[in-house]
Design a protein around this motif. Structure first.
Motif, PDB file in Angstrom:
ATOM      1  N   ALA A 172       0.838  -1.207   0.000  1.00  0.00           N
ATOM      2  CA  ALA A 172       0.000   0.000   0.000  1.00  0.00           C
ATOM      3  C   ALA A 172       0.873   1.258   0.000  1.00  0.00           C
ATOM      4  CB  ALA A 172      -0.931  -0.007   1.215  1.00  0.00           C
ATOM      5  N   GLY A 173       1.954   1.249   0.771  1.00  0.00           N
ATOM      6  CA  GLY A 173       2.854   2.396   0.812  1.00  0.00           C
ATOM      7  C   GLY A 173       3.560   2.633  -0.515  1.00  0.00           C
ATOM      8  N   LEU A 174       4.034   1.560  -1.126  1.00  0.00           N
ATOM      9  CA  LEU A 174       4.688   1.694  -2.428  1.00  0.00           C
ATOM     10  C   LEU A 174       3.720   2.233  -3.477  1.00  0.00           C
ATOM     11  CD1 LEU A 174       6.858  -1.556  -2.467  1.00  0.00           C
ATOM     12  CD2 LEU A 174       7.678   0.812  -2.282  1.00  0.00           C
ATOM     13  N   ASN A 175       2.471   1.757  -3.428  1.00  0.00           N
ATOM     14  CA  ASN A 175       1.458   2.262  -4.364  1.00  0.00           C
ATOM     15  C   ASN A 175       1.205   3.745  -4.148  1.00  0.00           C
ATOM     16  OD1 ASN A 175       1.042  -0.158  -5.727  1.00  0.00           O
ATOM     17  ND2 ASN A 175      -0.569  -0.820  -4.339  1.00  0.00           N
ATOM     18  N   ALA A 176       1.158   4.181  -2.893  1.00  0.00           N
ATOM     19  CA  ALA A 176       0.949   5.604  -2.595  1.00  0.00           C
ATOM     20  C   ALA A 176       2.124   6.436  -3.107  1.00  0.00           C
ATOM     21  CB  ALA A 176       0.757   5.810  -1.097  1.00  0.00           C
ATOM     22  N   PHE A 177       3.348   5.959  -2.904  1.00  0.00           N
ATOM     23  CA  PHE A 177       4.513   6.683  -3.421  1.00  0.00           C
ATOM     24  C   PHE A 177       4.466   6.758  -4.947  1.00  0.00           C
ATOM     25  CE2 PHE A 177       7.065   5.511   0.556  1.00  0.00           C
ATOM     26  CZ  PHE A 177       6.998   6.784   1.083  1.00  0.00           C
ATOM     27  N   ASP A 178       4.076   5.657  -5.595  1.00  0.00           N
ATOM     28  CA  ASP A 178       3.963   5.643  -7.058  1.00  0.00           C
ATOM     29  C   ASP A 178       2.921   6.655  -7.541  1.00  0.00           C
ATOM     30  OD1 ASP A 178       5.926   3.705  -7.269  1.00  0.00           O
ATOM     31  OD2 ASP A 178       4.504   2.058  -7.585  1.00  0.00           O
ATOM     32  N   ARG A 179       1.776   6.718  -6.846  1.00  0.00           N
ATOM     33  CA  ARG A 179       0.741   7.693  -7.224  1.00  0.00           C
ATOM     34  C   ARG A 179       1.268   9.115  -7.091  1.00  0.00           C
ATOM     35  NH1 ARG A 179      -2.513   4.157  -4.361  1.00  0.00           N
ATOM     36  NH2 ARG A 179      -2.477   5.527  -2.540  1.00  0.00           N
ATOM     37  N   ASP A 180       1.992   9.385  -6.019  1.00  0.00           N
ATOM     38  CA  ASP A 180       2.561  10.720  -5.829  1.00  0.00           C
ATOM     39  C   ASP A 180       3.567  11.046  -6.925  1.00  0.00           C
ATOM     40  OD1 ASP A 180       1.067  11.227  -3.586  1.00  0.00           O
ATOM     41  OD2 ASP A 180       2.701  10.878  -2.172  1.00  0.00           O
ATOM     42  N   GLN A 181       4.378  10.075  -7.268  1.00  0.00           N
ATOM     43  CA  GLN A 181       5.381  10.285  -8.306  1.00  0.00           C
ATOM     44  C   GLN A 181       4.702  10.551  -9.652  1.00  0.00           C
ATOM     45  OE1 GLN A 181       8.100   6.972  -8.975  1.00  0.00           O
ATOM     46  NE2 GLN A 181       9.795   8.403  -8.787  1.00  0.00           N
ATOM     47  N   GLU A 182       3.653   9.814  -9.953  1.00  0.00           N
ATOM     48  CA  GLU A 182       2.902  10.024 -11.194  1.00  0.00           C
ATOM     49  C   GLU A 182       2.234  11.399 -11.174  1.00  0.00           C
ATOM     50  OE1 GLU A 182       1.470   9.635 -14.912  1.00  0.00           O
ATOM     51  OE2 GLU A 182       2.928   8.337 -13.927  1.00  0.00           O
ATOM     52  N   HIS A 183       1.695  11.785 -10.044  1.00  0.00           N
ATOM     53  CA  HIS A 183       1.075  13.110  -9.902  1.00  0.00           C
ATOM     54  C   HIS A 183       2.105  14.198 -10.166  1.00  0.00           C
ATOM     55  CE1 HIS A 183      -0.240  16.648  -7.553  1.00  0.00           C
ATOM     56  NE2 HIS A 183      -1.414  16.354  -8.074  1.00  0.00           N
ATOM     57  N   ASP A 184       3.310  14.020  -9.628  1.00  0.00           N
ATOM     58  CA  ASP A 184       4.380  14.998  -9.839  1.00  0.00           C
ATOM     59  C   ASP A 184       4.746  15.095 -11.324  1.00  0.00           C
ATOM     60  OD1 ASP A 184       4.445  15.498  -7.144  1.00  0.00           O
ATOM     61  OD2 ASP A 184       6.310  14.401  -6.782  1.00  0.00           O
ATOM     62  N   ARG A 185       4.781  13.964 -12.005  1.00  0.00           N
ATOM     63  CA  ARG A 185       5.119  13.971 -13.432  1.00  0.00           C
ATOM     64  C   ARG A 185       4.055  14.692 -14.250  1.00  0.00           C
ATOM     65  NH1 ARG A 185       7.380   8.721 -12.724  1.00  0.00           N
ATOM     66  NH2 ARG A 185       5.376   7.767 -13.095  1.00  0.00           N
ATOM     67  N   THR A 186       2.800  14.485 -13.889  1.00  0.00           N
ATOM     68  CA  THR A 186       1.725  15.080 -14.692  1.00  0.00           C
ATOM     69  C   THR A 186       1.464  16.535 -14.343  1.00  0.00           C
ATOM     70  OG1 THR A 186       0.020  14.260 -13.173  1.00  0.00           O
ATOM     71  CG2 THR A 186       0.591  12.864 -15.065  1.00  0.00           C
ATOM     72  N   THR A 187       1.760  16.943 -13.117  1.00  0.00           N
ATOM     73  CA  THR A 187       1.512  18.336 -12.733  1.00  0.00           C
ATOM     74  C   THR A 187       2.774  19.173 -12.724  1.00  0.00           C
ATOM     75  OG1 THR A 187       1.788  17.892 -10.371  1.00  0.00           O
ATOM     76  CG2 THR A 187      -0.453  17.684 -11.290  1.00  0.00           C
ATOM     77  N   GLY A 188       3.923  18.504 -12.759  1.00  0.00           N
ATOM     78  CA  GLY A 188       5.187  19.222 -12.759  1.00  0.00           C
ATOM     79  C   GLY A 188       5.518  19.884 -11.436  1.00  0.00           C
ATOM     80  N   GLY A 189       4.903  19.391 -10.369  1.00  0.00           N
ATOM     81  CA  GLY A 189       5.150  20.035  -9.091  1.00  0.00           C
ATOM     82  C   GLY A 189       5.161  19.078  -7.944  1.00  0.00           C
ATOM     83  N   ASN A 190       5.218  19.648  -6.798  1.00  0.00           N
ATOM     84  CA  ASN A 190       5.278  18.880  -5.553  1.00  0.00           C
ATOM     85  C   ASN A 190       4.196  19.358  -4.607  1.00  0.00           C
ATOM     86  OD1 ASN A 190       6.676  16.710  -4.651  1.00  0.00           O
ATOM     87  ND2 ASN A 190       8.502  17.837  -4.031  1.00  0.00           N
ATOM     88  N   ASP A 191       2.987  19.583  -5.111  1.00  0.00           N
ATOM     89  CA  ASP A 191       1.913  20.176  -4.334  1.00  0.00           C
ATOM     90  C   ASP A 191       1.000  19.128  -3.721  1.00  0.00           C
ATOM     91  OD1 ASP A 191       1.090  19.471  -6.897  1.00  0.00           O
ATOM     92  OD2 ASP A 191      -0.559  20.902  -6.892  1.00  0.00           O
ATOM     93  N   HIS A 192       1.593  18.273  -2.876  1.00  0.00           N
ATOM     94  CA  HIS A 192       0.818  17.196  -2.232  1.00  0.00           C
ATOM     95  C   HIS A 192       0.048  17.738  -1.050  1.00  0.00           C
ATOM     96  CE1 HIS A 192       2.996  14.342  -4.656  1.00  0.00           C
ATOM     97  NE2 HIS A 192       4.118  14.891  -4.269  1.00  0.00           N
ATOM     98  N   ASP A 193      -1.159  17.277  -0.903  1.00  0.00           N
ATOM     99  CA  ASP A 193      -1.958  17.620   0.271  1.00  0.00           C
ATOM    100  C   ASP A 193      -2.511  16.384   0.901  1.00  0.00           C
ATOM    101  OD1 ASP A 193      -1.574  20.337   0.170  1.00  0.00           O
ATOM    102  OD2 ASP A 193      -3.335  20.676  -1.093  1.00  0.00           O
TER     103      ASP A 193
END
Length: 88
Positions: A67-88
Motif C-alpha cells: 500500500a505504501g509503495l502504491n501511494a509513493f507511485d501515485r505521488d510520483q505520477e502526480h508529480d510527473r503530470t503536474t510538474g510540481g510537488n503540491d501534495h496535500d
C-alpha cells in the motif's frame, strides 16, 4: 563538520521524514492532531508485529508495504503530470 553534528543532522532529517509519512497518511487530520491517539495507534501496530513472528505479522507488513509503495507511485505520477510537488 564534526561526526556528531553530521549524525545529529542525519537523525533529524530521518525524524522529519517519518513525521511527513504520518502527515501523508492523513493521520494528523484523522486524529485531530492528538498525539496520544497517534502514539497509541503506533504502539498497537508495534504490538501486532511483535506478538507473533508468524505468517500473520509477515502478511501485515507485506500488505502495508504494498500500500505504501502504491501511494509513493501515485505521488510520483502526480508529480510527473503536474510538474510540481503540491501534495496535500
Amino acid at each position: 563538520m564534526r561526526d556528531w553534528a553530521k549524525a545529529r543532522r542525519e537523525r533529524t532529517r530521518h525524524l522529519i521524514e517519518l513525521g511527513g509519512l504520518v502527515q501523508k497518511a492523513g493521520l494528523v487530520d484523522l486524529t485531530d492532531d492528538d498525539r496520544a491517539t497517534l502514539l497509541g495507534a503506533f504502539l498497537d501496530i508495534a504490538g501486532q508485529l511483535r506478538e507473533g513472528r508468524n505468517t500473520a505479522s509477515g502478511d501485515l507488513k507485506t500488505r502495508w508495504r504494498r500500500a505504501g509503495l502504491n501511494a509513493f507511485d501515485r505521488d510520483q505520477e502526480h508529480d510527473r503530470t503536474t510538474g510540481g510537488n503540491d501534495h496535500d
